[in-house]
Design a protein around this motif. Structure first.
Motif, PDB file in Angstrom:
ATOM      1  N   ALA A  58       0.842  -1.202   0.000  1.00 20.29           N
ATOM      2  CA  ALA A  58       0.000   0.000   0.000  1.00 20.29           C
ATOM      3  C   ALA A  58       0.877   1.252   0.000  1.00 20.29           C
ATOM      4  N   PHE A  59       0.869   1.968  -1.103  1.00 22.93           N
ATOM      5  CA  PHE A  59       1.743   3.133  -1.229  1.00 22.93           C
ATOM      6  C   PHE A  59       1.093   4.431  -0.771  1.00 22.93           C
ATOM      7  N   ASP A  60      -0.151   4.347  -0.250  1.00 20.74           N
ATOM      8  CA  ASP A  60      -0.728   5.563   0.314  1.00 20.74           C
ATOM      9  C   ASP A  60       0.041   5.999   1.559  1.00 20.74           C
ATOM     10  N   VAL A  61       0.694   5.056   2.249  1.00 23.02           N
ATOM     11  CA  VAL A  61       1.471   5.387   3.452  1.00 23.02           C
ATOM     12  C   VAL A  61       2.655   6.303   3.116  1.00 23.02           C
ATOM     13  N   PRO A  62       3.568   5.913   2.211  1.00 19.61           N
ATOM     14  CA  PRO A  62       4.674   6.817   1.889  1.00 19.61           C
ATOM     15  C   PRO A  62       4.235   8.114   1.222  1.00 19.61           C
ATOM     16  N   VAL A  63       3.155   8.074   0.445  1.00 23.95           N
ATOM     17  CA  VAL A  63       2.671   9.304  -0.196  1.00 23.95           C
ATOM     18  C   VAL A  63       2.290  10.338   0.866  1.00 23.95           C
ATOM     19  N   ILE A  64       1.550   9.905   1.874  1.00 28.16           N
ATOM     20  CA  ILE A  64       1.143  10.812   2.948  1.00 28.16           C
ATOM     21  C   ILE A  64       2.352  11.249   3.763  1.00 28.16           C
ATOM     22  N   ALA A  65       3.270  10.324   4.036  1.00 32.30           N
ATOM     23  CA  ALA A  65       4.458  10.647   4.829  1.00 32.30           C
ATOM     24  C   ALA A  65       5.323  11.692   4.136  1.00 32.30           C
ATOM     25  N   VAL A  66       5.500  11.552   2.834  1.00 37.67           N
ATOM     26  CA  VAL A  66       6.299  12.513   2.064  1.00 37.67           C
ATOM     27  C   VAL A  66       5.646  13.891   2.082  1.00 37.67           C
ATOM     28  N   ALA A  67       4.339  13.937   1.862  1.00 38.18           N
ATOM     29  CA  ALA A  67       3.631  15.224   1.856  1.00 38.18           C
ATOM     30  C   ALA A  67       3.679  15.880   3.238  1.00 38.18           C
ATOM     31  N   PHE A  68       3.575  15.075   4.286  1.00 43.31           N
ATOM     32  CA  PHE A  68       3.644  15.595   5.652  1.00 43.31           C
ATOM     33  C   PHE A  68       5.015  16.213   5.915  1.00 43.31           C
ATOM     34  N   ALA A  69       6.078  15.513   5.510  1.00 45.59           N
ATOM     35  CA  ALA A  69       7.441  16.027   5.703  1.00 45.59           C
ATOM     36  C   ALA A  69       7.680  17.276   4.866  1.00 45.59           C
ATOM     37  N   ASP A  70       7.153  17.315   3.662  1.00 40.00           N
ATOM     38  CA  ASP A  70       7.323  18.494   2.809  1.00 40.00           C
ATOM     39  C   ASP A  70       6.632  19.713   3.412  1.00 40.00           C
TER      40      ASP A  70
END
Length: 265
Positions: A58-70
């Motif tokens: 499930a790649f929704d996890v890294p997508v959200i994590a990257v946006a949160f860090a950005d």
């Protein structure tokens, strides 16, 4: 496996700093991820509640994590509540370093009370392995523990929805009957073994997973929900859960209406 307290310091900013560039490249290049509204997440402890898609990968996890860090910088921790299988073998050390926690209410409450943003996927593997024809469906399987967690920790809920994840793996069915037959529902606490179609393994019962298709992932962060302000000091858990899911379903329906083609986006 669960201790009375968890070590939040296991999250290693150096490790996070090394992993994020790789996740960012995958999210923004392969999945062409688009995340809207991350600036709505308030400071301090907050429970992010998201739908879950993509099966075992499930790649929704890294997508959200990257946006949160950005949006907030790598120094603001984001803890992710995950299935016990993630922590088997070396997984405990590897995923612990990037902020993964066993999905237990007391772990979530501890992180939230420490002032950390924490994300939970109430639908878990049940939702992540739903048929691809139900891509735009919120399905928590009646799980409402996330509401109790937010109330106990005294934090707001921020709903998040992502569309496109269930197109990275093409699931023909849910496979809950097969999961019972194989007894993985008892052995591994996985309720689904869906038939998936893809490359290079063709049709498989969810494992081994095929190579994820480069589906465009679109994520929408919704307005924070102050439970006390909206439901009073003694809220009904079912009422809060119903409202959260309705808002998420409405947002997901809107994303689905604007999506032109599967995978392409």
């Amino acid at each position: 496996m669960m201790a009375d307290t968890i070590d939040l310091t296991a999250r290693d900013e150096t490790w996070v700093g090394r992993v994020l560039p790789v996740l960012r490249m995958v999210a923004k290049t392969y999945f062409r991820s688009e995340v809207r509204g991350m600036d709505k997440v308030p400071d301090g402890g907050v429970l992010l509640v998201s739908n879950h898609s993509g099966g075992l990968m499930a790649f929704d996890v890294p997508v959200i994590a990257v946006a949160f860090a950005d949006e907030f910088g790598e120094q603001r921790p984001l803890y992710t509540l995950a299935h016990d299988l993630v922590f088997t073998g070396f997984g405990k050390q590897i995923f612990g370093k990037v902020g993964f926690l066993p999905a237990h209410p007391r772990n979530a409450v501890q992180a939230l009370r420490a002032g950390a943003a924490t994300i939970v996927f109430p639908g878990g593997d049940w939702e992540a392995m739903r048929p691809t024809t139900q891509s735009a469906t919120i399905d928590f399987k009646g799980r409402t523990g996330y509401v109790r967690t937010a109330i106990e920790a005294g934090v707001p809920i921020v709903p998040i929805v992502t569309l496109g994840g269930q197109e990275t793996q093409l699931f023909i069915n849910r496979g809950d009957g097969l999961a019972k037959f194989l007894r993985i529902d008892r052995l591994l606490r996985i309720k689904s073994a869906p038939l998936g179609l893809g490359f290079p393994f063709g049709i498989t019962p969810g494992f081994p997973p095929n190579v994820p298709l480069p589906s465009k992932l679109v994520t929408e962060v919704l307005d924070p929900i102050d439970i006390t302000a909206e439901f009073g000091t003694n809220p009904e858990i079912a009422d809060v859960d119903e409202m959260v899911r309705k808002r998420m379903q409405h947002a997901l329906d809107d994303l689905a209406r604007r999506r032109r083609f599967p995978v392409i986006g």
